[in-house]
Design a protein around this motif. Structure first.
Motif, PDB file in Angstrom:
ATOM      1  N   LEU A 134       9.880  -2.612  -0.782  1.00 52.16           N
ATOM      2  CA  LEU A 134       8.977  -3.252  -1.378  1.00 52.16           C
ATOM      3  C   LEU A 134       7.448  -3.054  -0.779  1.00 52.16           C
ATOM      4  O   LEU A 134       6.412  -3.616  -1.693  1.00 52.16           O
ATOM      5  N   GLY A 135       7.934  -3.064   0.994  1.00 50.13           N
ATOM      6  CA  GLY A 135       6.672  -2.546   1.746  1.00 50.13           C
ATOM      7  C   GLY A 135       5.556  -2.165   1.577  1.00 50.13           C
ATOM      8  O   GLY A 135       6.234  -1.128   0.768  1.00 50.13           O
ATOM      9  N   VAL A 136       4.704  -2.820   1.642  1.00 53.00           N
ATOM     10  CA  VAL A 136       3.377  -1.596   2.015  1.00 53.00           C
ATOM     11  C   VAL A 136       3.185  -1.005   3.118  1.00 53.00           C
ATOM     12  O   VAL A 136       3.097  -1.714   4.266  1.00 53.00           O
ATOM     13  N   TYR A 137       3.242  -0.176   3.679  1.00 58.46           N
ATOM     14  CA  TYR A 137       3.612   0.704   5.121  1.00 58.46           C
ATOM     15  C   TYR A 137       2.462   2.350   5.081  1.00 58.46           C
ATOM     16  O   TYR A 137       1.601   3.242   4.075  1.00 58.46           O
ATOM     17  N   TYR A 138       1.416   2.335   6.247  1.00 59.78           N
ATOM     18  CA  TYR A 138       0.150   2.984   6.541  1.00 59.78           C
ATOM     19  C   TYR A 138       0.547   4.551   7.542  1.00 59.78           C
ATOM     20  O   TYR A 138       1.269   3.715   8.152  1.00 59.78           O
ATOM     21  N   SER A 139       0.224   5.101   7.070  1.00 56.14           N
ATOM     22  CA  SER A 139       0.251   6.409   7.890  1.00 56.14           C
ATOM     23  C   SER A 139      -0.509   6.138   9.469  1.00 56.14           C
ATOM     24  O   SER A 139      -0.230   6.859  10.234  1.00 56.14           O
ATOM     25  N   ASP A 140      -1.436   5.432   9.442  1.00 54.59           N
ATOM     26  CA  ASP A 140      -1.824   5.735  10.461  1.00 54.59           C
ATOM     27  C   ASP A 140      -1.174   3.332  11.342  1.00 54.59           C
ATOM     28  O   ASP A 140      -2.091   3.576  12.043  1.00 54.59           O
ATOM     29  N   GLN A 141      -0.571   3.490  11.296  1.00 57.08           N
ATOM     30  CA  GLN A 141      -0.166   2.274  11.440  1.00 57.08           C
ATOM     31  C   GLN A 141       1.529   1.835  11.426  1.00 57.08           C
ATOM     32  O   GLN A 141       1.982   2.540  11.210  1.00 57.08           O
ATOM     33  N   LEU A 142       2.036   1.232  13.108  1.00 49.45           N
ATOM     34  CA  LEU A 142       3.243   1.750  13.086  1.00 49.45           C
ATOM     35  C   LEU A 142       3.561   0.737  12.233  1.00 49.45           C
ATOM     36  O   LEU A 142       3.636  -0.726  11.714  1.00 49.45           O
ATOM     37  N   VAL A 143       5.428   1.073  11.928  1.00 51.56           N
ATOM     38  CA  VAL A 143       6.627   0.494  11.042  1.00 51.56           C
ATOM     39  C   VAL A 143       7.434  -0.069  12.046  1.00 51.56           C
ATOM     40  O   VAL A 143       7.960   0.775  13.071  1.00 51.56           O
ATOM     41  N   THR A 144       7.671  -1.483  11.642  1.00 53.10           N
ATOM     42  CA  THR A 144       8.886  -1.396  12.118  1.00 53.10           C
ATOM     43  C   THR A 144       9.485  -1.341  11.843  1.00 53.10           C
ATOM     44  O   THR A 144      10.056  -1.514  10.967  1.00 53.10           O
ATOM     45  N   LEU A 145      10.805  -0.921  12.327  1.00 55.78           N
ATOM     46  CA  LEU A 145      12.330  -0.273  12.007  1.00 55.78           C
ATOM     47  C   LEU A 145      13.198  -1.080  13.043  1.00 55.78           C
ATOM     48  O   LEU A 145      13.581  -1.234  13.819  1.00 55.78           O
TER      49      LEU A 145
END
Length: 331
Positions: A134-145
């Motif tokens: 359900l999260g919102v993620y962007y291609s120019d922002q780091l995503v926490t894994l």
């Protein structure tokens, strides 16, 4: 003379036969594990044996180990004290039949055999804790894994951990996968735009694996929110202590307005209000606490990753007008 030669030949043959008969076979003994003992499946186990021979020194003997008929260690020289060691791995379906063969320099041999119990070992575990569907993620922002891994036999530092993505252009090879002492793995990565399946895979020292997956949708680069401070009007004013209502609007193309944060601030009084917009983006705040003076009133809107928008007006707070009492004139 002929009879003498015949006698000597017969004597030599008898002596050779006598020597062959006197060579005793070596002895083999499996010392560890004991028969009926347990060995873990998939882990290296040291098999310990003892070799001895009445005719030869122990280090002249050779040993061969077999597990279920297959050679595990092939004709190793025994130590000076007759000890022989073999590193072996038992498969999950192994019958556990162990044979130690000892041979001397003349080919005589002896053996010992036992049967052990092969105990199955557990597979590791892997659980993804971030990101979520359900999260919102962007291609120019780091995503926490992030995730958690563990194993009932191996220490976490012995586990092999890998992140992968179903997106062909994703490169997760540089994501940190070193577990903490409690098994947490945490790193960041830029993910390509689009829907993709992220997989966390862990492998233990026996080759057993486990994995967990999550499907996320990565949007285009983040857009900053939009905002406008609608009231009060720029350049307006009011009396000290009078109730002032501030109205604005805040929207974002990436997330619902309720996920935005709105802050009202005065250059004279500092921050005097923080709230979230309504579902339609409307913002409203009332205050009567502004000090006397000309204020720069700023409304700042911040989205969920910290991008901002700001709008401001000038507003003057003044003192109430003074009232002069006129005395009646003398008659």
């Amino acid at each position: 003379m002929r009879s003498t030669w015949l006698f000597l030949l017969l004597l030599g043959a008898c002596n050779e036969a006598s020597l062959r008969v006197s060579n005793e076979a070596p002895e083999a003994q499996i010392v560890d594990p004991a028969t009926g003992g347990e060995v873990p499946e998939g882990f290296a186990v040291t098999l310990v044996g003892a070799a001895s021979d009445a005719d030869d020194p122990e280090d002249a003997l050779e040993a061969r180990w077999r597990i279920d008929g297959e050679t595990a260690c092939d004709w190793l020289a025994a130590a000076e004290d007759g000890t022989t060691l073999c590193e072996a791995v038992f498969a999950a379906d192994a019958a556990g039949q162990v044979v130690l063969e000892i041979r001397d320099p003349r080919g005589a041999s002896g053996s010992d055999r036992i049967t052990v119990v092969v105990v199955p070992t557990d597979a590791p575990t892997a659980t993804i804790t971030e990101p979520d569907t359900l999260g919102v993620y962007y291609s120019d922002q780091l995503v926490t894994l992030a995730g958690r891994v563990g194993d009932s036999e191996d220490a976490v530092e012995a586990l092999d951990v890998v992140w992968t993505s179903s997106a062909s252009t994703a490169d997760l090879s540089e994501v940190n996968v070193t577990p903490t002492t409690d098994g947490e793995v945490r790193g960041t990565a830029l993910l390509p735009e689009g829907e993709q399946e992220l997989r966390l895979t862990v492998t233990d020292s026996t080759g057993k694996t486990d994995s967990d997956t999550v499907t996320v949708t990565v949007g285009p680069p983040n857009s900053a929110p939009a905002c406008a401070l609608l009231a009060p009007l720029d350049g307006s004013g009011g009396e000290e202590g009078a109730l002032l209502r501030l109205d604005g609007e805040a929207t974002d193309v990436d997330v619902p307005s309720e996920r935005l944060s709105v802050t009202f601030e005065s250059n004279l009084d500092g921050v005097f209000g923080t709230l979230s917009p309504g579902s339609d983006g409307s913002v409203s705040l009332a205050t009567a606490d502004l000090v006397v003076g000309t204020h720069t009133l700023t409304m700042t809107v911040t989205d969920e990753i910290g991008a901002t928008c700001a709008d401001f007006v000038l507003y003057t707070v003044g003192t109430p007008p003074s009232v002069r009492i006129l005395e009646p004139a003398d008659d």
